[in-house]
Motif scaffolding. Structure first.
Motif, PDB file in Angstrom:
ATOM      1  N   ARG A 130     -12.994  17.110  84.594  1.00 24.96           N
ATOM      2  CA  ARG A 130     -14.165  17.669  85.259  1.00 24.96           C
ATOM      3  C   ARG A 130     -14.747  18.864  84.505  1.00 24.96           C
ATOM      4  O   ARG A 130     -15.778  19.408  84.917  1.00 24.96           O
ATOM      5  N   SER A 131     -14.095  19.297  83.440  1.00 18.45           N
ATOM      6  CA  SER A 131     -14.568  20.470  82.695  1.00 18.45           C
ATOM      7  C   SER A 131     -15.930  20.215  82.061  1.00 18.45           C
ATOM      8  O   SER A 131     -16.220  19.109  81.597  1.00 18.45           O
ATOM      9  N   ILE A 132     -16.758  21.254  82.044  1.00 17.11           N
ATOM     10  CA  ILE A 132     -18.040  21.168  81.353  1.00 17.11           C
ATOM     11  C   ILE A 132     -17.795  21.224  79.847  1.00 17.11           C
ATOM     12  O   ILE A 132     -17.081  22.096  79.357  1.00 17.11           O
ATOM     13  N   THR A 133     -18.410  20.294  79.108  1.00 15.86           N
ATOM     14  CA  THR A 133     -18.204  20.257  77.655  1.00 15.86           C
ATOM     15  C   THR A 133     -19.509  20.383  76.874  1.00 15.86           C
ATOM     16  O   THR A 133     -19.487  20.409  75.650  1.00 15.86           O
ATOM     17  N   GLY A 134     -20.631  20.464  77.577  1.00 19.08           N
ATOM     18  CA  GLY A 134     -21.924  20.581  76.909  1.00 19.08           C
ATOM     19  C   GLY A 134     -22.578  21.927  77.163  1.00 19.08           C
ATOM     20  O   GLY A 134     -22.572  22.433  78.286  1.00 19.08           O
ATOM     21  N   LEU A 135     -23.153  22.528  76.116  1.00 15.35           N
ATOM     22  CA  LEU A 135     -23.778  23.840  76.255  1.00 15.35           C
ATOM     23  C   LEU A 135     -24.969  23.814  77.208  1.00 15.35           C
ATOM     24  O   LEU A 135     -25.177  24.746  77.986  1.00 15.35           O
ATOM     25  N   ALA A 136     -25.771  22.746  77.154  1.00 10.99           N
ATOM     26  CA  ALA A 136     -26.952  22.667  78.010  1.00 10.99           C
ATOM     27  C   ALA A 136     -26.555  22.627  79.485  1.00 10.99           C
ATOM     28  O   ALA A 136     -27.163  23.314  80.321  1.00 10.99           O
ATOM     29  N   GLU A 137     -25.527  21.840  79.797  1.00 10.33           N
ATOM     30  CA  GLU A 137     -25.061  21.763  81.186  1.00 10.33           C
ATOM     31  C   GLU A 137     -24.499  23.104  81.651  1.00 10.33           C
ATOM     32  O   GLU A 137     -24.771  23.560  82.772  1.00 10.33           O
ATOM     33  N   LEU A 138     -23.735  23.758  80.782  1.00 11.53           N
ATOM     34  CA  LEU A 138     -23.166  25.055  81.129  1.00 11.53           C
ATOM     35  C   LEU A 138     -24.274  26.080  81.344  1.00 11.53           C
ATOM     36  O   LEU A 138     -24.263  26.832  82.330  1.00 11.53           O
ATOM     37  N   ARG A 139     -25.244  26.120  80.439  1.00 14.71           N
ATOM     38  CA  ARG A 139     -26.341  27.084  80.542  1.00 14.71           C
ATOM     39  C   ARG A 139     -27.120  26.883  81.836  1.00 14.71           C
ATOM     40  O   ARG A 139     -27.474  27.862  82.518  1.00 14.71           O
ATOM     41  N   ALA A 140     -27.369  25.633  82.203  1.00 11.40           N
ATOM     42  CA  ALA A 140     -28.105  25.349  83.433  1.00 11.40           C
ATOM     43  C   ALA A 140     -27.330  25.825  84.655  1.00 11.40           C
ATOM     44  O   ALA A 140     -27.897  26.412  85.588  1.00 11.40           O
ATOM     45  N   GLN A 141     -26.022  25.582  84.650  1.00  8.91           N
ATOM     46  CA  GLN A 141     -25.211  26.013  85.787  1.00  8.91           C
ATOM     47  C   GLN A 141     -25.142  27.531  85.872  1.00  8.91           C
ATOM     48  O   GLN A 141     -25.157  28.109  86.969  1.00  8.91           O
ATOM     49  N   LEU A 142     -25.086  28.204  84.734  1.00 11.63           N
ATOM     50  CA  LEU A 142     -25.025  29.659  84.734  1.00 11.63           C
ATOM     51  C   LEU A 142     -26.315  30.280  85.262  1.00 11.63           C
ATOM     52  O   LEU A 142     -26.286  31.352  85.872  1.00 11.63           O
ATOM     53  N   ARG A 143     -27.441  29.615  85.043  1.00 15.75           N
ATOM     54  CA  ARG A 143     -28.698  30.118  85.612  1.00 15.75           C
ATOM     55  C   ARG A 143     -28.635  30.072  87.143  1.00 15.75           C
ATOM     56  O   ARG A 143     -29.123  30.993  87.817  1.00 15.75           O
TER      57      ARG A 143
END
Length: 254
Positions: A169-182
């Protein structure tokens, strides 16, 4: 960038070997793990031992951390109230929800846990005080990463950076991580669902100091089988209140 001193860097590489589970290492083991020449390791070990940063057992010949590091650690602890305050507030939050509560700080792309108060119910955790985990896999880490400026983000995670996975379930993509951090930045609360531990979910919130800087984050960890919408609302309220209380103890005005 200022020039780094190779001998100091190598000495620190040796000392940091003892952060792992091995509390005592021989000179050949240190040589193998650092990849340094044997003569270099010998000279550094002699110097570190002479200054009491390492201690050598005369029987086994193995090295352990020395008294000077203990003294430095104590001096550091006396000058910072974050660990003590974190433990006290985490204990109060844990009493209210009877779940495990963590406080951690960011170290580059990782988080280091500085306080942990366990639930009275047995839960298998991958975390421990002093343990380091990838920030993007934890609620504590996401709460901290969400505070980064665009420039800080670009420096920490250049394009093409690979994110390690701890579970499926870990996030492995920068775009997905960046979107979630917003989303985290907008809501002030982070969520992690089985991303560092397949059996545990977490909620986190940032902790700020007297200069309004984000210096830590608090999280509540809950077994996945107890992770419900009703419970999540309660835990979210408690972790936000706990983070605010800790922030006030660090001098934040708000």
């Amino acid at each position: 960038m200022p020039r780094l001193t190779p001998a100091v860097w190598r000495s620190l590489d040796i000392l940091e070997l003892f952060l792992a589970e091995d509390s005592a290492l021989s000179a050949p083991e240190i040589t193998e793990r650092t990849g340094l020449p044997r003569t270099t390791v010998h000279e550094l070990l002699v110097t570190l031992t002479a200054r009491h940063y390492l201690a050598r057992d005369e029987v086994s010949g193995r090295y352990r951390l020395g008294l000077r590091l203990f003294q430095l650690g104590n001096a550091y602890g006396e000058r910072i109230d974050l660990v003590q305050a974190s433990t006290e507030v985490a204990r109060r939050v844990s009493v209210e929800c009877n779940e495990t509560v963590h406080v951690g700080v960011r170290d580059g792309r990782n988080v280091v846990y500085i306080a942990k108060v366990d639930s009275t119910r047995a839960v298998r955790m991958v975390s421990a005080v002093g343990r380091t985990l990838p920030a993007h896999c934890t609620a504590v880490g996401k709460a901290l990463l969400a505070e980064l400026t665009d420039a800080e983000w670009a420096e920490l995670y250049p394009d093409g950076t690979e994110l390690p996975a701890l579970t499926g379930r870990s996030i492995t993509g920068l775009a997905e991580l960046r979107a979630q951090l917003r989303e985290v930045a907008a809501r002030g609360v982070s969520t992690e669902e089985c991303e560092s531990n397949p059996d545990v979910c977490c909620l986190g919130a940032p902790v700020r100091d007297h200069l309004d800087r984000t210096v830590a984050a608090m999280s509540i960890s809950v077994p996945a089988n107890r992770w419900t919408a009703r419970g999540k609302a309660q835990w979210e309220r408690l972790v936000v209140e706990g983070a605010r209380e800790l922030s006030k103890q660090l001098g934040q005005r708000g």
